[in-house]
Design a protein around this motif. Structure first.
Motif, short mmCIF file in Angstrom:
data_model
loop_
_atom_site.label_atom_id
_atom_site.label_comp_id
_atom_site.label_asym_id
_atom_site.label_seq_id
_atom_site.Cartn_x
_atom_site.Cartn_y
_atom_site.Cartn_z
N ASP A 17 -2.77 5.35 -2.19
CA ASP A 17 -4.06 4.70 -1.99
C ASP A 17 -4.84 5.41 -0.88
O ASP A 17 -6.06 5.44 -0.89
CB ASP A 17 -3.85 3.24 -1.55
CG ASP A 17 -3.03 2.47 -2.57
OD1 ASP A 17 -3.48 2.38 -3.71
OD2 ASP A 17 -1.93 1.99 -2.22
N GLU B 169 0.83 -1.21 0.00
CA GLU B 169 0.00 0.00 0.00
C GLU B 169 0.88 1.27 0.00
O GLU B 169 1.93 1.29 0.62
CB GLU B 169 -0.88 0.00 1.26
CG GLU B 169 -1.87 1.14 1.31
CD GLU B 169 -2.72 1.14 2.59
OE1 GLU B 169 -3.89 1.50 2.50
OE2 GLU B 169 -2.21 0.78 3.67
N ALA C 157 5.55 -1.42 -0.06
CA ALA C 157 4.68 -0.45 0.61
C ALA C 157 5.46 0.85 0.78
O ALA C 157 6.67 0.82 0.99
CB ALA C 157 4.23 -0.98 1.97
#
Ligand SMILES: Nc1ncnc2c1ncn2[C@@H]1O[C@H](COP(=O)(O)OP(=O)(O)OP(=O)(O)O)[C@@H](O)[C@H]1O
Ligand SMILES: [Mg+2]
Length: 261
Positions: free
Chosen positions: A222, A40, A206
């Motif tokens: 995100d 993410e 990430a």
């Protein structure tokens, strides 16, 4: 919800609970909760002095918390140093890119991880291997770095960026922390740096990206986390959030907006 509903299978890569940091009387960070999922990208926004760099330094082990807990890949962690965090795959690109001017490109990429051959008193730096691996890591980033032997002192901002990113790539980090990576870059260099970030995203890394530019925060992430005076006041999906949403939380025009995961 029924008791038998399956639990979400994906564990957060990083789980932060109640994280605080004070410097004497200054409360730089207070009671921050944050989960970052594997792969993410989270944008970290907030005014000057809001606590963004403090949060990133706590995650990277550069400083130690006054309170709170962190777990990485399901295990409680307490990093005594950046080396301890790095050993688990947490790499940081600082505001100043954290490079040593008087060392070469390859030496910077291998800083703290110098490769040696032989043993005991006959250990030598495996220079040729270091240069080859540095070159491979730089390849694929769209920024041209003239030579892995060049001193970092003479490089442009964009080229320094590439060196920092090559370092994170080579050490197959699972979490990369970027503290305003484009603050000192021109328009074209910024675009190239963002391409490099996208290549990290494509590799499943990430990312925590600190930026003062709302369009970049929205385009690259995100989720956006908003800090105000050391507190987390916003946690928004960037699929629906607007620049105005972020700015109103940053300034305090809007008190708080935390979306459930
Ligand atoms: N080493 C330190 N000693 C004392 N106070 C500090 C120290 N580092 C940070 N602070 C204070 O902690 C607060 C948060 O600082 P931090 O650097 O995390 O802000 P930031 O959100 O990164 O700001 P910027 O956008 O300007 O980089 C500020 O009030 C700052 O003055
Ligand atoms: Mg900062």
């Amino acid at each position: 919800m029924s008791e038998t509903m399956p639990q979400s299978t994906s564990e957060p890569l990083l789980r932060i609970r109640g994280l605080s940091k004070h410097y004497g009387a200054v409360q730089a960070l207070r009671g921050v909760d944050l989960d970052i999922m594997p792969g993410e990208t989270v944008a970290l926004v907030g005014d000057n002095g809001a606590g963004k760099s403090t949060l990133v330094k706590l995650i990277s082990g550069a400083i130690q918390p006054s309170g709170g807990e962190m777990a990485f890949a399901g295990r409680p962690v307490r990093f005594a140093s950046t080396d301890a965090a790095r050993a688990l795959g947490i790499e940081t690109v600082y505001q100043d890119l954290g490079l040593c001017n008087n060392l070469s490109v390859a030496e910077n990429i291998f800083l703290g991880r110098e490769q040696t051959v032989g043993g005991g008193p006959f250990r030598f730096l495996a220079k040729r291997r270091m240069h080859r691996r540095a070159k491979e890591a730089l390849h694929g980033l769209t920024i041209n770095v003239p030579s892995t032997k060049a001193k970092v002192l003479g490089l442009s901002g964009g080229q320094r960026q590439a060196v920092s990113l090559a370092r994170t790539k080579l050490w197959s980090s699972s979490l990369v922390l970027l503290d305003e990576p484009t603050a000192a870059l021109g328009v074209q260099e910024t675009e190239r740096a963002m391409e490099a970030v996208r290549s990290l995203q494509a590799a499943g890394v990430a990312i925590v990206l600190i930026t003062h530019q709302m369009p970049m925060a929205l385009a690259m992430s995100d989720r956006a986390i908003v800090l105000r005076r050391g507190e987390k006041v916003g946690d928004l999906s960037t699929r629906t959030a607007t620049g105005d949403d972020l700015v109103s939380l940053i300034t305090g025009a809007r008190e708080r907006h935390i979306e459930a995961a």
